[in-house]
Design a protein around this motif. Structure first.
Motif, PDB file in Angstrom:
ATOM      1  N   ARG A 228       0.831  -1.205   0.000  1.00 17.32           N
ATOM      2  CA  ARG A 228       0.000   0.000   0.000  1.00 17.32           C
ATOM      3  C   ARG A 228       0.872   1.263   0.000  1.00 17.32           C
ATOM      4  NH1 ARG A 228      -3.404  -2.763   3.819  1.00 17.32           N
ATOM      5  NH2 ARG A 228      -2.561  -1.492   5.529  1.00 17.32           N
ATOM      6  N   THR A 229       1.965   1.185   0.736  1.00 13.06           N
ATOM      7  CA  THR A 229       2.889   2.326   0.747  1.00 13.06           C
ATOM      8  C   THR A 229       3.515   2.531  -0.626  1.00 13.06           C
ATOM      9  OG1 THR A 229       3.399   1.901   3.088  1.00 13.06           O
ATOM     10  CG2 THR A 229       4.944   3.284   1.858  1.00 13.06           C
ATOM     11  N   ASP A 230       3.834   1.421  -1.282  1.00 13.02           N
ATOM     12  CA  ASP A 230       4.432   1.505  -2.623  1.00 13.02           C
ATOM     13  C   ASP A 230       3.462   2.150  -3.610  1.00 13.02           C
ATOM     14  OD1 ASP A 230       6.734   0.769  -4.331  1.00 13.02           O
ATOM     15  OD2 ASP A 230       5.220  -0.413  -5.376  1.00 13.02           O
ATOM     16  N   VAL A 231       2.185   1.788  -3.517  1.00 13.09           N
ATOM     17  CA  VAL A 231       1.174   2.405  -4.383  1.00 13.09           C
ATOM     18  C   VAL A 231       1.058   3.900  -4.102  1.00 13.09           C
ATOM     19  CG1 VAL A 231      -1.295   2.486  -4.904  1.00 13.09           C
ATOM     20  CG2 VAL A 231      -0.146   0.273  -4.697  1.00 13.09           C
ATOM     21  N   LEU A 232       1.108   4.256  -2.819  1.00 11.34           N
ATOM     22  CA  LEU A 232       1.027   5.674  -2.442  1.00 11.34           C
ATOM     23  C   LEU A 232       2.218   6.448  -3.007  1.00 11.34           C
ATOM     24  CD1 LEU A 232      -0.580   7.728  -0.643  1.00 11.34           C
ATOM     25  CD2 LEU A 232       1.106   7.226   1.151  1.00 11.34           C
ATOM     26  N   ILE A 233       3.422   5.866  -2.913  1.00 10.49           N
ATOM     27  CA  ILE A 233       4.621   6.519  -3.448  1.00 10.49           C
ATOM     28  C   ILE A 233       4.513   6.675  -4.957  1.00 10.49           C
ATOM     29  CG2 ILE A 233       7.104   6.256  -3.802  1.00 10.49           C
ATOM     30  CD1 ILE A 233       7.247   4.866  -1.094  1.00 10.49           C
ATOM     31  N   ASP A 234       3.986   5.646  -5.623  1.00  9.16           N
ATOM     32  CA  ASP A 234       3.841   5.712  -7.083  1.00  9.16           C
ATOM     33  C   ASP A 234       2.895   6.852  -7.485  1.00  9.16           C
ATOM     34  OD1 ASP A 234       4.328   4.454  -9.763  1.00  9.16           O
ATOM     35  OD2 ASP A 234       2.146   4.201  -9.671  1.00  9.16           O
ATOM     36  N   ARG A 235       1.789   6.992  -6.776  1.00 10.04           N
ATOM     37  CA  ARG A 235       0.855   8.087  -7.059  1.00 10.04           C
ATOM     38  C   ARG A 235       1.502   9.445  -6.797  1.00 10.04           C
ATOM     39  NH1 ARG A 235      -3.367   7.485  -3.110  1.00 10.04           N
ATOM     40  NH2 ARG A 235      -4.074   9.481  -3.953  1.00 10.04           N
ATOM     41  N   LEU A 236       2.219   9.525  -5.684  1.00  8.32           N
ATOM     42  CA  LEU A 236       2.919  10.765  -5.329  1.00  8.32           C
ATOM     43  C   LEU A 236       3.953  11.121  -6.395  1.00  8.32           C
ATOM     44  CD1 LEU A 236       3.739  13.035  -3.355  1.00  8.32           C
ATOM     45  CD2 LEU A 236       5.186  11.351  -2.174  1.00  8.32           C
ATOM     46  N   SER A 237       4.722  10.129  -6.828  1.00  9.70           N
ATOM     47  CA  SER A 237       5.767  10.366  -7.823  1.00  9.70           C
ATOM     48  C   SER A 237       5.182  10.849  -9.150  1.00  9.70           C
ATOM     49  CB  SER A 237       6.577   9.080  -8.036  1.00  9.70           C
ATOM     50  OG  SER A 237       7.555   9.266  -9.028  1.00  9.70           O
ATOM     51  N   LYS A 238       4.107  10.213  -9.609  1.00 11.08           N
ATOM     52  CA  LYS A 238       3.503  10.594 -10.879  1.00 11.08           C
ATOM     53  C   LYS A 238       2.912  12.004 -10.816  1.00 11.08           C
ATOM     54  CE  LYS A 238       2.409   5.942 -12.566  1.00 11.08           C
ATOM     55  NZ  LYS A 238       1.332   4.974 -12.902  1.00 11.08           N
ATOM     56  N   GLU A 239       2.286  12.330  -9.695  1.00  9.14           N
ATOM     57  CA  GLU A 239       1.667  13.661  -9.584  1.00  9.14           C
ATOM     58  C   GLU A 239       2.722  14.754  -9.521  1.00  9.14           C
ATOM     59  OE1 GLU A 239      -1.673  15.584  -6.679  1.00  9.14           O
ATOM     60  OE2 GLU A 239      -2.113  13.712  -7.755  1.00  9.14           O
ATOM     61  N   VAL A 240       3.804  14.513  -8.786  1.00  2.62           N
ATOM     62  CA  VAL A 240       4.880  15.510  -8.717  1.00  2.62           C
ATOM     63  C   VAL A 240       5.559  15.657 -10.085  1.00  2.62           C
ATOM     64  CG1 VAL A 240       7.137  16.020  -7.706  1.00  2.62           C
ATOM     65  CG2 VAL A 240       5.285  15.213  -6.258  1.00  2.62           C
ATOM     66  N   ALA A 241       5.789  14.536 -10.769  1.00  2.00           N
ATOM     67  CA  ALA A 241       6.415  14.606 -12.099  1.00  2.00           C
ATOM     68  C   ALA A 241       5.543  15.404 -13.067  1.00  2.00           C
ATOM     69  CB  ALA A 241       6.652  13.193 -12.645  1.00  2.00           C
ATOM     70  N   GLY A 242       4.226  15.193 -12.991  1.00  2.00           N
ATOM     71  CA  GLY A 242       3.316  15.967 -13.842  1.00  2.00           C
ATOM     72  C   GLY A 242       3.353  17.448 -13.519  1.00  2.00           C
ATOM     73  N   ASP A 243       3.396  17.774 -12.215  1.00  4.41           N
ATOM     74  CA  ASP A 243       3.488  19.180 -11.805  1.00  4.41           C
ATOM     75  C   ASP A 243       4.778  19.814 -12.311  1.00  4.41           C
ATOM     76  OD1 ASP A 243       1.064  19.220 -10.548  1.00  4.41           O
ATOM     77  OD2 ASP A 243       1.852  18.959  -8.518  1.00  4.41           O
TER      78      ASP A 243
END
Length: 398
Positions: A228-243
């Protein structure tokens, strides 16, 4: 006698009109593709239109009648809205086994990882708030500058220069915020690596002998929380990269527009968006184009002709309008910029005029670059001509 007086007055009036026409015909965009020399009727007609338009642009009383320039204001792209808070780690009891000790160690590493994620999430929310605040302040300042340029002002207005410096500072803050967010993205990448390591370690611990049932139960819970933490990090990483991607493009666009605003303040007139941004707005593919070496201008019609019959020729606005219209229709357009000098007056005079025409062409190129046109899109050449009595600079579209 009366006939002679009338004849002299008529000739004098004709000479005055001719001189005025010649003076006001210092610049005329040949958007229709007509020969800039043209015939006599064409020259008279072209001399009236730009002079009238120039007088309106320079008169404050006619400011409301001045045609508005379209300004490319992309605005700040939307930032992500995710708030990435870890769910926490389930505590466990010590079993006294080697596997139990390994579970405890992995649980401690996961807690440390989630602490890093919480810190990174807090930094992200702070950066987003700063970006929005700095962007609003920047656009507020630029709007004030453009509003003043829209109605017309004096060249190099010190108030606008001060506002420009303030906007530049705000844009530099935006660029720094984006750079900090990019650093944050790298830190999140490290967290992702750590999460992958914990996931593999939890799977490997299941194969270690000497474990009791409670060890495997705790490992199953731990593995689920790591995933679950890995999924959260993946979402965080994608959103920051998009920003980062969107905000980087936004800052780059605004830097080009700010350079053009600087040119507008120098001349006291408003132009619009950077020429490169105009081309990008009209493009469907890549924009990596280059003019290469200059091409012959024989049998080609110039897009713009600038006649330097006085020291201070105000050509920038009409030049911008002409090139902007071209790029709106042909985003990959390239140009030939040609310095044209008269070939009369002897070799010394021709050489002197040719050098001066080259410097004038370099000045026009600098203006185009300030307007946002990449220098690679312009090829420079020089020639002499018997068809002109003054120095000219011709801009051709290929």
């Amino acid at each position: 006698m009366k006939y002679q007086i009338k004849r002299v007055m008529a000739v004098g009036a004709a000479l005055m009109i001719s001189a005025c026409s010649f003076y006001e015909d210092s610049l005329w965009p040949s958007l229709t593709g007509d020969d800039p020399t043209g015939n006599e009727n064409e020259q008279k007609e072209q001399a009236v239109s730009p002079s009238t338009e120039t007088q309106k642009a320079q008169s404050p009383r006619n400011a409301s009648a001045q045609p508005e320039r379209s300004i490319i204001e992309v605005g700040q792209p939307a930032l992500g809205t995710g708030n990435f808070v870890p769910t926490g780690v389930t505590p466990g009891q010590s079993t006294g086994t080697f596997v139990g000790a390994k579970v405890k160690e992995l649980r401690s590493e996961l807690q440390r990882l989630q602490g890093n994620i919480s810190q990174q999430n807090g930094e992200l929310q702070k950066l987003r708030s700063q970006l929005v605040s700095n962007s609003r302040r920047y656009h507020g300042t630029i709007a004030a500058v453009n509003a003043r340029l829209q109605v017309g002002t004096t060249p190099g207005n010190p108030i606008l220069i001060q506002q420009f410096k303030s906007a530049q500072t705000d844009l530099n803050r935006l660029a720094q915020d984006v750079a900090t967010m990019n650093t944050l993205a790298n830190a999140i990448g490290s967290s992702s690596t750590m999460s992958a390591f914990l996931s593999e370690s939890a799977k490997s611990a299941l194969t270690i002998s000497g474990a009791v049932d409670e060890d495997h139960q705790q490992l199953a819970i731990l593995e689920d929380e790591v995933n679950r933490t890995d999924v959260l990090i993946d979402r965080l990483s994608k959103e920051v990269a998009g920003d980062v991607r969107r905000q980087t493009n936004y800052v780059t666009t605004e830097q080009a527009n700010l350079n053009l605003t600087s040119a507008g303040i120098k001349s006291g007139e408003i132009y619009g968006g950077s020429l490169l941004n105009v081309a990008m707005a009209s493009a469907s593919g890549g924009l990596q184009v280059s003019a290469g070496p200059p091409r012959t201008t024989k049998n080609r019609r110039p897009l713009v002709v600038i006649r330097f019959d006085r020291n201070d020729v105000k050509y920038q606005r009409v030049l911008y309008n002409a090139v902007s219209r071209v790029l709106e229709k042909r985003a990959d357009a390239v140009f030939d910029l040609v310095a044209v000098a008269p070939d009369s007056g002897g070799k010394a005079r021709v050489a002197l005029n040719s050098n001066k025409a080259r410097r004038q062409a370099e000045g026009v190129l600098r203006s185009l670059i300030e307007m946002g046109l990449p220098p690679a899109r312009v090829a420079i050449a020089a020639k002499t001509s018997s068809g002109t009595r003054i120095n000219e600079v011709h801009l051709y579209i290929r």
